[in-house]
Scaffold this active site. Structure first.
Site, PDB file in Angstrom:
ATOM      1  N   GLU A   1       3.984   5.054 -19.921  1.00 47.92           N
ATOM      2  CA  GLU A   1       2.689   4.749 -20.748  1.00 47.92           C
ATOM      3  C   GLU A   1       2.790   5.524 -21.769  1.00 47.92           C
ATOM      4  O   GLU A   1       2.193   5.380 -22.775  1.00 47.92           O
ATOM      5  CB  GLU A   1       1.737   5.055 -19.631  1.00 47.92           C
TER       6      GLU A   1
ATOM      7  N   CYS B   1      -0.577   8.080 -13.925  1.00 50.59           N
ATOM      8  CA  CYS B   1      -0.569   9.476 -13.169  1.00 50.59           C
ATOM      9  C   CYS B   1      -1.805   9.895 -14.054  1.00 50.59           C
ATOM     10  O   CYS B   1      -2.468   9.458 -15.287  1.00 50.59           O
ATOM     11  CB  CYS B   1       0.417  10.091 -13.353  1.00 50.59           C
TER      12      CYS B   1
ATOM     13  N   HIS C   1       6.939   9.542 -19.372  1.00 49.12           N
ATOM     14  CA  HIS C   1       6.560   8.096 -18.404  1.00 49.12           C
ATOM     15  C   HIS C   1       6.211   7.050 -19.297  1.00 49.12           C
ATOM     16  O   HIS C   1       6.196   7.019 -20.701  1.00 49.12           O
ATOM     17  CB  HIS C   1       5.255   8.353 -17.743  1.00 49.12           C
TER      18      HIS C   1
ATOM     19  N   CYS D   1      -0.974  10.890 -17.788  1.00 45.21           N
ATOM     20  CA  CYS D   1      -0.758   9.656 -18.686  1.00 45.21           C
ATOM     21  C   CYS D   1      -1.974   9.264 -18.874  1.00 45.21           C
ATOM     22  O   CYS D   1      -2.619   8.758 -20.088  1.00 45.21           O
ATOM     23  CB  CYS D   1       0.181   8.800 -17.981  1.00 45.21           C
TER      24      CYS D   1
ATOM     25  N   GLU E   1       0.795  -1.136  -0.032  1.00 45.71           N
ATOM     26  CA  GLU E   1      -0.155  -0.077  -0.057  1.00 45.71           C
ATOM     27  C   GLU E   1       0.970   1.230   0.006  1.00 45.71           C
ATOM     28  O   GLU E   1       0.829   2.338  -0.670  1.00 45.71           O
ATOM     29  CB  GLU E   1      -0.900   0.107   1.116  1.00 45.71           C
TER      30      GLU E   1
END
Length: 242
Positions: free
Chosen positions: A121, A149, A119, A152, A83
């Protein structure tokens, strides 16, 4: 429950120290090479009188790494579905692309970034599908260390809206900053654009290990709370997309 997970994360950090060290030793980029490649892009120039002028040189962004199989230590650390993802400041994107009747067949590989430049992606479409053909049907599957994010997500949604012959499924080990409203809006935009969003199940980690990792035929030993963390993220994603 969160206090319990924080304690687990603290314990996990000490367990991951060896992995981080090995990852740094095996996967650190060569600084000299990056600076050398960046020099022609503005390190020097000539003025109107033809005199040599030295310009302020900016450090080049971390290049997107593209490859066939991931280092096993990097995979175990970066894809761990904790997490609180302290130290996991890059994205690994493993991809499968089925181009239908194309002679290219099934494309497979991975991209890696460090969030200081493009990034993974964002880089996927120009780097992995540079010769997009609107006549083909693309079925694309990503296994990513964390969900996109907001920036993206918006760009991916735009691509999917413009390229209706492209179907994308994203399986994420973790949800990136899922509490933030802009991140939630990005995930909703992806979902609305037809992207299938899923959280990686324990079996997905094993599949990714076998398909994208230099595993030397060794099985993946899943961490103790893998299933519990999957259920946690699965619930959060369902709440966002409802």
């Amino acid at each position: 429950k969160k206090k319990k997970k924080k304690r687990k994360e603290t314990t996990e950090k000490s367990k991951d120290v060896k992995d981080v060290k090995k990852e740094a030793e095996q996967g650190a980029p060569a600084v000299g090479k990056g600076a050398e490649e960046g020099a022609p892009n503005g390190a020097a120039a000539t003025d109107q009188n033809g005199e040599f002028q030295v310009e302020a040189m900016e450090l080049p962004p971390f290049e997107i790494i593209q490859g066939d199989r991931i280092d096993p230590f990097a995979f175990k650390f970066q894809f761990k579905n904790v997490e609180y993802s302290s130290g996991r400041n890059k994205t690994y994107l493993c991809y499968l692309v089925d181009c239908g009747m194309s002679d290219d067949g099934l494309l497979r590989g991975y991209l890696e970034d460090e969030h200081s430049g493009s990034h993974a992606e964002e880089a996927f479409f120009p780097q992995c599908l540079p010769h997009y053909d609107p006549a083909l049907k693309y079925t694309i599957t990503w296994y990513v260390s964390s969900s996109p994010c907001s920036a993206c997500a918006a760009k991916i949604a735009e691509v999917l809206k413009a390229r209706t012959n492209m179907k994308l499924s994203i399986f994420s080990a973790r949800l990136f900053e899922w509490e933030e409203p802009e991140i939630q809006d990005g995930l909703k935009a992806l979902h609305a654009a037809g992207c299938k969003l899923r959280v990686m199940k324990p079996l997905d980690f094993s599949y990714a290990w076998e398909t994208f990792v230099e595993n030397e035929d060794q099985p993946l030993n899943l961490w103790e709370d893998c299933k519990e963390n999957y259920e946690y993220y699965h619930e959060k994603l369902a709440d966002i997309l409802q």
